[in-house]
Scaffold this motif. Structure first.
Motif, PDB file in Angstrom:
ATOM      1  N   ASP A  65      87.403  23.979  54.781  1.00 27.41           N
ATOM      2  CA  ASP A  65      87.739  25.127  53.921  1.00 27.41           C
ATOM      3  C   ASP A  65      86.812  25.177  52.710  1.00 27.41           C
ATOM      4  O   ASP A  65      86.370  26.254  52.288  1.00 27.41           O
ATOM      5  N   GLY A  66      86.534  24.020  52.130  1.00 29.83           N
ATOM      6  CA  GLY A  66      85.652  23.958  50.957  1.00 29.83           C
ATOM      7  C   GLY A  66      84.270  24.511  51.272  1.00 29.83           C
ATOM      8  O   GLY A  66      83.683  25.250  50.481  1.00 29.83           O
ATOM      9  N   GLN A  67      83.743  24.161  52.450  1.00 34.01           N
ATOM     10  CA  GLN A  67      82.429  24.689  52.849  1.00 34.01           C
ATOM     11  C   GLN A  67      82.512  26.192  53.076  1.00 34.01           C
ATOM     12  O   GLN A  67      81.581  26.928  52.766  1.00 34.01           O
TER      13      GLN A  67
ATOM     14  N   ALA B 121      90.424  20.311  55.015  1.00 36.45           N
ATOM     15  CA  ALA B 121      90.287  20.772  53.630  1.00 36.45           C
ATOM     16  C   ALA B 121      88.809  20.877  53.248  1.00 36.45           C
ATOM     17  O   ALA B 121      88.406  21.780  52.506  1.00 36.45           O
TER      18      ALA B 121
ATOM     19  N   HIS C 156      84.638  28.379  51.633  1.00 38.13           N
ATOM     20  CA  HIS C 156      84.739  29.086  50.351  1.00 38.13           C
ATOM     21  C   HIS C 156      83.393  29.107  49.629  1.00 38.13           C
ATOM     22  O   HIS C 156      82.962  30.138  49.106  1.00 38.13           O
TER      23      HIS C 156
END
Ligand code: FES
Ligand code: FES
Lengths: 159, 772
Positions: free
Chosen positions: B663-665, B660, B667
């Motif tokens: 994914d944050g990096q 997760a 986005h």
């Protein structure tokens, strides 16, 4: 900027506080500098970033633009007033669980904007959430997971 | 031994999430100390001038003013990483408009700012050098007259306002152009981008009774701050203690100093704590930016699509001081070949001084700029050969055990898997885009491959076992928001089979943390992850030694059990808790259990037999990483507006410790890349004044400017040296975005843009020029 001081009573997070303030002082200055409540952030001080967002009578306002003297008979909520002790509010919980925050500098403003929005729109679409956040800048997350967090709260409400 | 929700590979929520969600997390401007004063600065009104005199008398007379400092108050020390060219505050000369010239401390902020206005500085104006062309002109005024006397960490050529030259070549590019069936050539220009971390820079310093100073600041490394401030103030590092509260983003911008030295000097001058936080405008004007680069590139291929030659000539605008620009130049030159086996390559770069804000490291480190050029040309060649762009990329892609330019081996390459993953994810997207296009709303998809690296420099870590079996993790790593506190805690928890809640993470402090270079170069998971894992494994070994003695069995008969136990294999009730073992170690045998690990990235260096290398600031960089990105745009051919509809981003991360957060990096990097591609640009006027230093005039993407659809595709090609196989990835998601947007615009409406950002105006002009 006026240097006239005036006595003002502010209702912040349910508590009445009497303060001697400069007429030109902003809500952000009052809460951060006078009251030591530093959860509201100063990202630009020019009304653009939304990091200083607070609620005045339930509506999101920019703390760096609002004058404290204009808020004397109104109810002000800052990020410090959102959680109940160690119990986070649903949107705070969701921001943590769903990666809606990284550095956390925009987070107070996001949480307040979303708290007010979700209170009025308990079952929003993603697009409505996105519009609600159009005045809050974030440089870390790309916004997607903030929207996820809000949608999780909305789904929990409607479940 | 599975550890649901805590172990490596799981989406553990960040360990500092609650304090951030409640506003309890303190950032630098949230701190205060008893008796604290406030700082303000005086900024240069000229882009280039000699300082004739300071008059601080009026400021000092103002009630509440406790100290005024100027260049006269400092030793003449020049700082810098690769080239020591920057004084702690302007001395003798100013070299950009806005450069700090004096600073004030006063009892309140208003007084400090008023005092700053009362300081009078006399200048003698010098001719400005604002453009790269002016800087390259041998007749232009010198910005640094003493360039040849400056300390230089590595040899390199320089002349006039060119402070550094770097190049690498392999094969014989001049010989093969005639063998090429197709050649594309073009010039690209990129812009200055501001890091725009939401938290402006700030520092708080407290003088100590032993003559030392304690500094808290918004930074990416407490150790870099300590070392540089100690150097500027000519104090032993033992007397400079550096700490960091929560950091509101960095992206490279807080990797070096900003105002720490000035705040420390003010505090020492008036023997009181002093805090100074930059306003947003000041932060724009005095910290650092991404490098504008002018890139000329030429690429040649055979009819079958084999790439055989690439030549690159680039000029980086470094601004007034070198900062880390020689390394950015080095990396841009090195990576401009792209992730392809091109046998003949020559890459040349020059770095120039101009009278503008210093440029410095920024997420991608010169790579997004050269990738724009490189991946544009890949598409152009594919078009000329009437070949699918994917096929061309796959045909030439580097693979595991291929050599990088300069000879370094690529030990684990997930590039092909990224392309395959991307093909699957975007299946049908091109047809959808074409179908949804109308005569004036053209949709298109663009792709960009990318390569980057992670690693460099050194780090160390300690893991201490506490009496109840909890562990304390101590590293010098600064979490700037990307989540390393959580990732590193997960690694420790996983390797000791305890929940993350049983790991405490110590805040970095130069008095007590083991050394770590800095949060940069996508290196924390890979480098600090390795050392944290090493320290935890070291603890595990000691636990086993104790347990073997206590249970009277051989160590190889022991196993780690979930929740913090060591047990005898196959005997369920023969086990000891970490607390029992810690008790024995602390009270009776051996002493407290602590594990340590220390390492430096010492991968292979460039092979001089293979490549001719000149002026490189570093010769071994780390582990190579790969990715593939795609963007769908809609171009309004009436207004030139480019709207991004969908983004796909595939990255080989080796192993996702926390998917997760990966994914944050992805986005976040994608959206920063969209800002670079479409709207962000620092613009200087003819006097060298920054025209748009506010969030109103410098436009970063808001939520409605970016798509809701950003798909992260995680590829895991385990890196043999990485912790659990992990590699760095935080910069990568930005690197290919400008190129992918450019290729998408070309796909949508057939025009090629070569200057960033791709504003509506530029798109419209290109459409007009093409008669579309
Ligand atoms: S600080 Fe108020 S909007 Fe940015
Ligand atoms: S989480 Fe860093 S600015 Fe939003």
């Amino acid at each position: 900027m006026s240097t006239d001081k005036q006595v003002i009573t502010l209702n912040i997070n349910g508590e009445s506080i009497e303060l001697l303030l400069d007429g030109g002082e902003t809500l952000l200055e009052t809460v951060r500098e006078q009251l030591g409540m530093t959860g509201s952030k100063r990202g630009c001080n020019q009304g653009v970033c939304g990091a200083c967002t607070m609620l005045v009578d339930g509506e999101p306002v920019r703390g760096c633009l609002a004058l404290s003297s204009a808020c004397s008979d109104r109810s002000i909520t800052t990020i410090e007033g959102i959680a109940d002790g160690l119990n986070l509010s649903p949107i705070q919980e969701a921001m943590v669980e769903h990666g809606g925050l990284q550095c956390g500098f925009c987070t107070s403003g996001m949480v307040l904007t979303l708290s007010a929005f979700l209170a009025e729109n308990p079952k929003p679409t993603r697009e409505q959430v996105r519009h609600a956040l159009s005045g809050n800048l974030c440089r870390c997350t790309g916004y997607t997971k903030i929207v996820h967090a809000a949608m999780h709260v909305a789904e929990a409400y409607s479940a | 031994m599975s550890m649901p929700n805590t172990a490596v590979g799981h989406d553990v929520p960040r360990i500092d999430g609650r304090e951030k969600a409640t506003g309890a997390a303190a950032f630098i401007d949230d701190m205060s100390l008893p008796g604290m004063l406030y700082g303000a600065m005086v900024f240069s009104d000229y882009a280039h001038a000699r300082i004739l005199s300071y008059d601080t008398s009026e400021a000092l007379k103002l009630p509440g003013v406790k100290a005024v400092i100027t260049g006269d108050d400092f030793d003449a020390v020049l700082g810098g990483v690769f080239l020591k060219d920057e004084p702690p505050i302007a001395m003798g000369k100013v070299r950009y408009l806005g450069e700090p010239v004096a600073a004030v401390a006063a009892t309140d902020l208003k007084t400090a700012r008023l005092a700053a206005q009362l300081i009078n500085i006399e200048y003698e104006a010098l001719p400005n050098v604002l453009s790269v062309d002016e800087a390259l002109d041998p007749k232009s005024t010198l910005i640094h007259e003493d360039l040849s006397d400056y300390f230089r960490l590595k040899p390199s050529s320089f002349e006039g306002n060119i402070l550094w030259k770097a190049s690498i070549s392999e094969g014989d590019v001049d010989q093969v152009w005639s063998d090429c069936d197709v050649i594309v050539e073009g010039e690209f220009q990129t812009q200055a981008q501001h890091h725009l971390y939401m938290e402006p820079c700030g520092a708080l310093a407290k003088p100590e009774q032993n003559g030392g100073i304690t500094i808290w600041s918004s930074c990416q490394s407490v150790f870099i701050v300590q070392q540089k401030v100690a150097d500027y103030l000519q104090m032993p590092m033992a007397k400079v203690r550096s700490l960091v509260p929560h950091v509101g983003g960095g992206f490279g911008g807080k990797g070096g100093l900003h105002i720490q030295t000035l705040v420390a000097k003010l505090a020492m001058t008036c023997s009181r704590p002093v805090k100074m936080t930059l306003t947003r405008t000041e932060d724009f004007e005095i910290v650092r930016s991404r490098h504008p680069i002018r890139i000329r590139m030429k690429t040649g291929a055979k009819n079958d699509g084999t790439l055989i030659a690439r030549e690159i000539d680039m000029v980086l605008d470094g601004g007034a001081y070198a900062d880390e620009s020689p390394a950015v130049l080095n990396w841009a030159v090195f990576v401009a070949r792209g992730p392809y086996n091109i046998p003949n390559v020559r890459s040349n770069g020059q770095l120039v001084y101009t009278n503008k804000l210093r440029a410095g490291p920024y997420r991608g480190f010169g790579n997004p700029q050269v990738t724009l050029a490189g991946e544009t040309q890949i598409d152009e060649i594919a078009q000329k050969l009437d070949m699918d762009g994917f096929k061309l990329r796959q045909l030439n892609a580097v693979k595991t055990n291929d050599a990088w330019i300069g000879g370094q081996n690529i030990d684990a390459c997930g590039f092909d898997a990224c392309m395959t993953g991307m093909l699957e994810a975007t299946a049908g997207a091109e047809a959808e885009a074409a179908a949804a296009s109308t005569s004036n709303k053209r949709r298109g998809i663009g792709y960009s491959a990318l390569t980057h690296m992670c690693g460099i420099q050194s780090t160390s870590a300690e893991v201490h076992l506490r009496a109840d079996g909890s562990v304390a993790l101590v590293t010098g790593v600064v979490d700037i928001g990307q989540g390393s506190n959580t990732i590193l805690s997960q690694i420790v928890a996983d390797s000791l089979a305890i929940p993350v809640e049983r790991v405490s993470f110590a805040a970095p402090d130069t008095d007590s943390s083991p050394y770590n270079w800095k949060t940069a170069a996508s290196r924390t998971t890979y480098m600090s992850g390795r050392s944290v894992l090493g320290a935890a494994v070291n603890v595990r070994e000691q636990l086993f030694t104790h347990a073997g003695e206590m249970l009277e069995c051989a160590e190889h008969d022991l196993e780690l059990r979930e929740g913090g136990f060591v047990g005898v294999k196959g005997v369920a009730d023969a086990q000891l808790s970490f607390a029992q073992i810690a008790g024995r170690a602390m009270a009776c045998v051996g002493g407290p259990i602590a594990g340590t690990d220390t390492l430096v990235f010492d991968g292979p260096t460039l092979d001089p037999k293979r490549a001719i290398v000149d002026g490189f600031a570093f010769t071994n960089v780390g582990i190579y990483t790969f990715g593939m990105q795609a963007v769908e745009v809609e171009v309004d051919t009436d207004t030139g507006e480019v709207k991004v509809l969908r983004v796909w981003s595939a990255h080989d991360v080796g192993r996702a410790i926390n998917p997760a957060m990966v994914d944050g990096q992805v986005h976040g990097g994608v959206v920063q890349g969209l800002g670079l591609a479409l709207t962000e640009e620092m613009v200087w006027g003819e006097n060298g004044n920054l025209i748009n230093p506010t969030l109103m005039d410098y436009k970063i993407p808001g939520i409605l400017d970016v798509p809701d659809f950003i798909q992260s595709i995680i590829i895991e090609a385990a890196e043999p040296t990485g912790p659990y196989g992990a590699k760095g990835m935080a910069e990568n998601s930005l690197v290919g975005i400008p190129a992918a947007v450019s290729n998408a615009i070309a796909n949508a409406c057939g025009v090629r843009l070569r200057s960033l950002p791709f504003t509506s105006e530029r798109v419209l002009r290109a459409l007009d020029a093409a008669g579309k």
